[in-house]
Design a protein around this motif. Structure first.
Motif, PDB file in Angstrom:
ATOM      1  N   VAL A 249      28.502  57.791 -14.449  1.00 18.66           N
ATOM      2  CA  VAL A 249      29.823  57.271 -14.081  1.00 18.66           C
ATOM      3  C   VAL A 249      30.769  58.419 -13.726  1.00 18.66           C
ATOM      4  O   VAL A 249      31.533  58.329 -12.756  1.00 18.66           O
ATOM      5  N   ALA A 250      30.733  59.487 -14.498  1.00 16.40           N
ATOM      6  CA  ALA A 250      31.583  60.642 -14.188  1.00 16.40           C
ATOM      7  C   ALA A 250      31.278  61.180 -12.795  1.00 16.40           C
ATOM      8  O   ALA A 250      32.183  61.562 -12.046  1.00 16.40           O
ATOM      9  N   ALA A 251      29.995  61.183 -12.415  1.00 15.22           N
ATOM     10  CA  ALA A 251      29.613  61.650 -11.083  1.00 15.22           C
ATOM     11  C   ALA A 251      30.121  60.700  -9.996  1.00 15.22           C
ATOM     12  O   ALA A 251      30.536  61.143  -8.921  1.00 15.22           O
ATOM     13  N   CYS A 252      30.090  59.387 -10.269  1.00 11.91           N
ATOM     14  CA  CYS A 252      30.639  58.408  -9.312  1.00 11.91           C
ATOM     15  C   CYS A 252      32.130  58.649  -9.086  1.00 11.91           C
ATOM     16  O   CYS A 252      32.603  58.615  -7.944  1.00 11.91           O
ATOM     17  N   LEU A 253      32.860  58.851 -10.160  1.00 14.99           N
ATOM     18  CA  LEU A 253      34.298  59.073 -10.061  1.00 14.99           C
ATOM     19  C   LEU A 253      34.611  60.370  -9.321  1.00 14.99           C
ATOM     20  O   LEU A 253      35.499  60.419  -8.471  1.00 14.99           O
ATOM     21  N   LYS A 254      33.871  61.403  -9.645  1.00 14.48           N
ATOM     22  CA  LYS A 254      34.066  62.695  -8.987  1.00 14.48           C
ATOM     23  C   LYS A 254      33.788  62.589  -7.490  1.00 14.48           C
ATOM     24  O   LYS A 254      34.544  63.112  -6.654  1.00 14.48           O
ATOM     25  N   CYS A 267      23.296  55.394  -8.312  1.00  9.77           N
ATOM     26  CA  CYS A 267      23.415  56.502  -7.367  1.00  9.77           C
ATOM     27  C   CYS A 267      24.078  57.708  -8.035  1.00  9.77           C
ATOM     28  O   CYS A 267      23.703  58.852  -7.795  1.00  9.77           O
ATOM     29  N   GLY A 268      25.053  57.433  -8.891  1.00 16.57           N
ATOM     30  CA  GLY A 268      25.710  58.506  -9.625  1.00 16.57           C
ATOM     31  C   GLY A 268      24.737  59.333 -10.444  1.00 16.57           C
ATOM     32  O   GLY A 268      24.972  60.518 -10.690  1.00 16.57           O
ATOM     33  N   ALA A 269      23.630  58.720 -10.852  1.00 18.51           N
ATOM     34  CA  ALA A 269      22.621  59.453 -11.627  1.00 18.51           C
ATOM     35  C   ALA A 269      22.117  60.669 -10.854  1.00 18.51           C
ATOM     36  O   ALA A 269      22.003  61.777 -11.401  1.00 18.51           O
ATOM     37  N   ALA A 270      21.813  60.484  -9.566  1.00 16.67           N
ATOM     38  CA  ALA A 270      21.344  61.610  -8.751  1.00 16.67           C
ATOM     39  C   ALA A 270      22.448  62.640  -8.555  1.00 16.67           C
ATOM     40  O   ALA A 270      22.218  63.852  -8.640  1.00 16.67           O
ATOM     41  N   ALA A 272      24.815  63.268 -10.546  1.00 22.24           N
ATOM     42  CA  ALA A 272      25.143  63.904 -11.823  1.00 22.24           C
ATOM     43  C   ALA A 272      24.287  65.127 -12.120  1.00 22.24           C
ATOM     44  O   ALA A 272      24.695  66.010 -12.889  1.00 22.24           O
ATOM     45  N   VAL A 273      23.114  65.196 -11.518  1.00 17.67           N
ATOM     46  CA  VAL A 273      22.175  66.274 -11.843  1.00 17.67           C
ATOM     47  C   VAL A 273      22.785  67.652 -11.623  1.00 17.67           C
ATOM     48  O   VAL A 273      22.570  68.585 -12.412  1.00 17.67           O
ATOM     49  N   ALA A 274      23.575  67.804 -10.575  1.00 19.89           N
ATOM     50  CA  ALA A 274      24.144  69.114 -10.255  1.00 19.89           C
ATOM     51  C   ALA A 274      25.094  69.611 -11.335  1.00 19.89           C
ATOM     52  O   ALA A 274      25.322  70.819 -11.456  1.00 19.89           O
ATOM     53  N   ASP A 275      25.650  68.686 -12.124  1.00 14.84           N
ATOM     54  CA  ASP A 275      26.536  69.084 -13.224  1.00 14.84           C
ATOM     55  C   ASP A 275      25.846  69.053 -14.587  1.00 14.84           C
ATOM     56  O   ASP A 275      26.132  69.872 -15.449  1.00 14.84           O
ATOM     57  N   THR A 276      24.927  68.100 -14.766  1.00 19.28           N
ATOM     58  CA  THR A 276      24.299  67.960 -16.095  1.00 19.28           C
ATOM     59  C   THR A 276      23.036  68.798 -16.245  1.00 19.28           C
ATOM     60  O   THR A 276      22.637  69.117 -17.352  1.00 19.28           O
ATOM     61  N   HIS A 277      22.403  69.126 -15.131  1.00 20.61           N
ATOM     62  CA  HIS A 277      21.201  69.976 -15.156  1.00 20.61           C
ATOM     63  C   HIS A 277      21.372  71.123 -14.162  1.00 20.61           C
ATOM     64  O   HIS A 277      20.527  71.325 -13.284  1.00 20.61           O
ATOM     65  N   PRO A 278      22.460  71.895 -14.277  1.00 22.61           N
ATOM     66  CA  PRO A 278      22.709  72.944 -13.271  1.00 22.61           C
ATOM     67  C   PRO A 278      21.619  74.008 -13.238  1.00 22.61           C
ATOM     68  O   PRO A 278      21.335  74.564 -12.166  1.00 22.61           O
ATOM     69  N   ASP A 279      20.993  74.296 -14.384  1.00 19.91           N
ATOM     70  CA  ASP A 279      19.935  75.309 -14.397  1.00 19.91           C
ATOM     71  C   ASP A 279      18.734  74.858 -13.571  1.00 19.91           C
ATOM     72  O   ASP A 279      18.039  75.686 -12.984  1.00 19.91           O
ATOM     73  N   LEU A 280      18.505  73.553 -13.541  1.00 20.31           N
ATOM     74  CA  LEU A 280      17.407  73.019 -12.755  1.00 20.31           C
ATOM     75  C   LEU A 280      17.645  73.277 -11.266  1.00 20.31           C
ATOM     76  O   LEU A 280      16.759  73.758 -10.552  1.00 20.31           O
ATOM     77  N   LEU A 281      18.856  72.982 -10.794  1.00 21.23           N
ATOM     78  CA  LEU A 281      19.150  73.190  -9.379  1.00 21.23           C
ATOM     79  C   LEU A 281      19.350  74.665  -9.044  1.00 21.23           C
ATOM     80  O   LEU A 281      19.229  75.056  -7.876  1.00 21.23           O
ATOM     81  N   LEU A 302      34.585  50.657 -11.807  1.00 21.61           N
ATOM     82  CA  LEU A 302      34.676  52.086 -12.127  1.00 21.61           C
ATOM     83  C   LEU A 302      35.723  52.338 -13.215  1.00 21.61           C
ATOM     84  O   LEU A 302      35.516  53.147 -14.123  1.00 21.61           O
ATOM     85  N   LYS A 303      36.844  51.629 -13.116  1.00 22.79           N
ATOM     86  CA  LYS A 303      37.881  51.776 -14.141  1.00 22.79           C
ATOM     87  C   LYS A 303      37.372  51.310 -15.493  1.00 22.79           C
ATOM     88  O   LYS A 303      37.590  51.975 -16.518  1.00 22.79           O
ATOM     89  N   MET A 304      36.660  50.170 -15.530  1.00 24.70           N
ATOM     90  CA  MET A 304      36.129  49.647 -16.780  1.00 24.70           C
ATOM     91  C   MET A 304      35.111  50.615 -17.391  1.00 24.70           C
ATOM     92  O   MET A 304      35.148  50.904 -18.590  1.00 24.70           O
ATOM     93  N   TRP A 305      34.201  51.129 -16.550  1.00 27.42           N
ATOM     94  CA  TRP A 305      33.206  52.075 -17.062  1.00 27.42           C
ATOM     95  C   TRP A 305      33.847  53.346 -17.569  1.00 27.42           C
ATOM     96  O   TRP A 305      33.439  53.896 -18.591  1.00 27.42           O
ATOM     97  N   ARG A 306      34.865  53.817 -16.858  1.00 24.84           N
ATOM     98  CA  ARG A 306      35.556  55.037 -17.294  1.00 24.84           C
ATOM     99  C   ARG A 306      36.215  54.823 -18.658  1.00 24.84           C
ATOM    100  O   ARG A 306      36.099  55.676 -19.552  1.00 24.84           O
ATOM    101  N   GLU A 307      36.866  53.664 -18.834  1.00 25.74           N
ATOM    102  CA  GLU A 307      37.527  53.392 -20.096  1.00 25.74           C
ATOM    103  C   GLU A 307      36.527  53.231 -21.248  1.00 25.74           C
ATOM    104  O   GLU A 307      36.796  53.606 -22.369  1.00 25.74           O
ATOM    105  N   ARG A 308      35.374  52.675 -20.926  1.00 21.98           N
ATOM    106  CA  ARG A 308      34.384  52.426 -21.968  1.00 21.98           C
ATOM    107  C   ARG A 308      33.564  53.665 -22.334  1.00 21.98           C
ATOM    108  O   ARG A 308      33.211  53.864 -23.494  1.00 21.98           O
ATOM    109  N   LEU A 309      33.278  54.494 -21.319  1.00 20.32           N
ATOM    110  CA  LEU A 309      32.291  55.569 -21.529  1.00 20.32           C
ATOM    111  C   LEU A 309      32.870  56.979 -21.561  1.00 20.32           C
ATOM    112  O   LEU A 309      32.245  57.881 -22.146  1.00 20.32           O
ATOM    113  N   LEU A 310      34.026  57.185 -20.919  1.00 17.80           N
ATOM    114  CA  LEU A 310      34.511  58.555 -20.790  1.00 17.80           C
ATOM    115  C   LEU A 310      35.736  58.828 -21.654  1.00 17.80           C
ATOM    116  O   LEU A 310      36.427  57.918 -22.063  1.00 17.80           O
TER     117      LEU A 310
END
Length: 310
Positions: A249-254, A267-270, A272-281, A302-310
């Motif tokens: 979700v953070a990647a979707c918002l960004k 889609c945000g999962a893909a 997100a990799v550049a931020d959550t697995h930077p050593d991999l990339l 997006l607003k609901m997910w942000r409020e719930r998860l972030l």
């Protein structure tokens, strides 16, 4: 001459190096801009065209959303009726979107597997074509056109990052790499925790069926990947990683803030990799990320997910 494809050659552009924690430019292939909202139109459109060219007068497909929209769009373009069978977990909003695209919508079963079995039975009863949302060679052939387009642009890339649900996109990317002589380019296959059937299967060295999907990334919600997809790492370099729903979700918002485009958590999962697995990339110079899109997103969600998860 073969019929013109139903999908678009979507934009490709390069981020700045400071876009992510990976600290390198990222190629982004924007399949969120397909007319059906996701990469699914590439393969589903190809398979629907094939069925109609071979005499199909009606099409059935099971889907939690994106493949259903793609099949509905394809049916409208090809002039044949389409029925999409969705599980009960598919939101009313998505059901309305499929219907608005021109397909009939049936609700059956609590999970995709049950909806899919019903779609297969209905197609057989009506002597109609059945279009699988992720498990068919023509689907993979169609999805692989995204690699054809990147190569045709002359863009150099040394890995591909893509989300995995049932695995149709992953199979298509590998097919596209192979037909362009890029057999050694690795694919980073990304799932959210709670929908990681591919990751679990690789860890167990057998095809695992998840007991349930607990991730909000419904489009990744295949409890078991296709057999062909499970076998792919034996023939192509593939690395499986996971991210959390919150990271997706953070990647979707960004991404929305940076490029004014909405994508769903699958889609945000893909992204997100550049931020959550930077050593991999960091092992690569020119990563390519497939921005696969998805219709299961809105500003309110997006607003609901942000409020719930972030």
């Amino acid at each position: 001459m073969p019929a013109a494809p139903l999908h678009l050659d979507t934009p490709l552009f390069l981020t700045s190096a400071d876009y992510s924690a990976a600290s390198r430019p990222l190629w982004l292939k924007l399949d969120a801009l397909q007319p059906a909202g996701s990469f699914k139109l590439r393969g589903v459109g190809r398979l629907c065209q094939h069925e109609v060219e071979n005499g199909a007068k009606e099409i059935f497909c099971a889907s939690g959303g994106n493949a259903g929209i793609a099949a509905a769009y394809a049916g409208r373009a090809l002039g044949v009726p389409v029925t999409i069978v969705v599980p009960q977990t598919t939101s009313e909003e998505v059901r309305r979107s499929i219907a608005a695209t021109g397909a009939a919508v049936l609700v059956h079963g609590s999970v995709f597997d049950e909806a899919n079995a019903h779609a297969v039975n209905l197609a057989a009863e009506r002597k109609a074509a059945y279009v699988h949302p992720f498990d068919h060679p023509l689907l993979w052939e169609g999805h692989g056109t995204l690699i054809d387009e990147v190569v045709a642009r002359g863009a150099e890339f040394d890995c591909v990052v893509a989300s995995v649900g049932g695995g149709g996109l992953l199979a298509g990317i590998v097919a596209g790499l192979k037909r362009n002589g890029l057999d050694n380019v690795p694919v980073i296959a990304v799932e959210t925790e709670g929908a990681a059937s591919f990751h679990a299967s690789l860890a167990a060295d057998e095809r695992i069926t998840l007991p349930a999907i607990t991730s909000i990334a419904n489009s990744l919600g295949a409890r078991q990947v296709a057999q062909h997809v499970f076998d792919l790492p034996r023939h192509h370099p593939i690395e499986s990683v996971t991210v959390t729903d919150a990271e997706a979700v953070a990647a979707c918002l960004k991404f929305a803030d940076a490029y004014r485009i909405l994508v769903e958590p699958a889609c945000g999962a893909a992204l997100a990799v550049a931020d959550t697995h930077p050593d991999l990339l960091a092992r690569f110079k020119n990563p390519l990320i497939e921005v696969c899109g998805g219709i299961g997103v809105s500003l309110d969600k997006l607003k609901m997910w942000r409020e719930r998860l972030l």
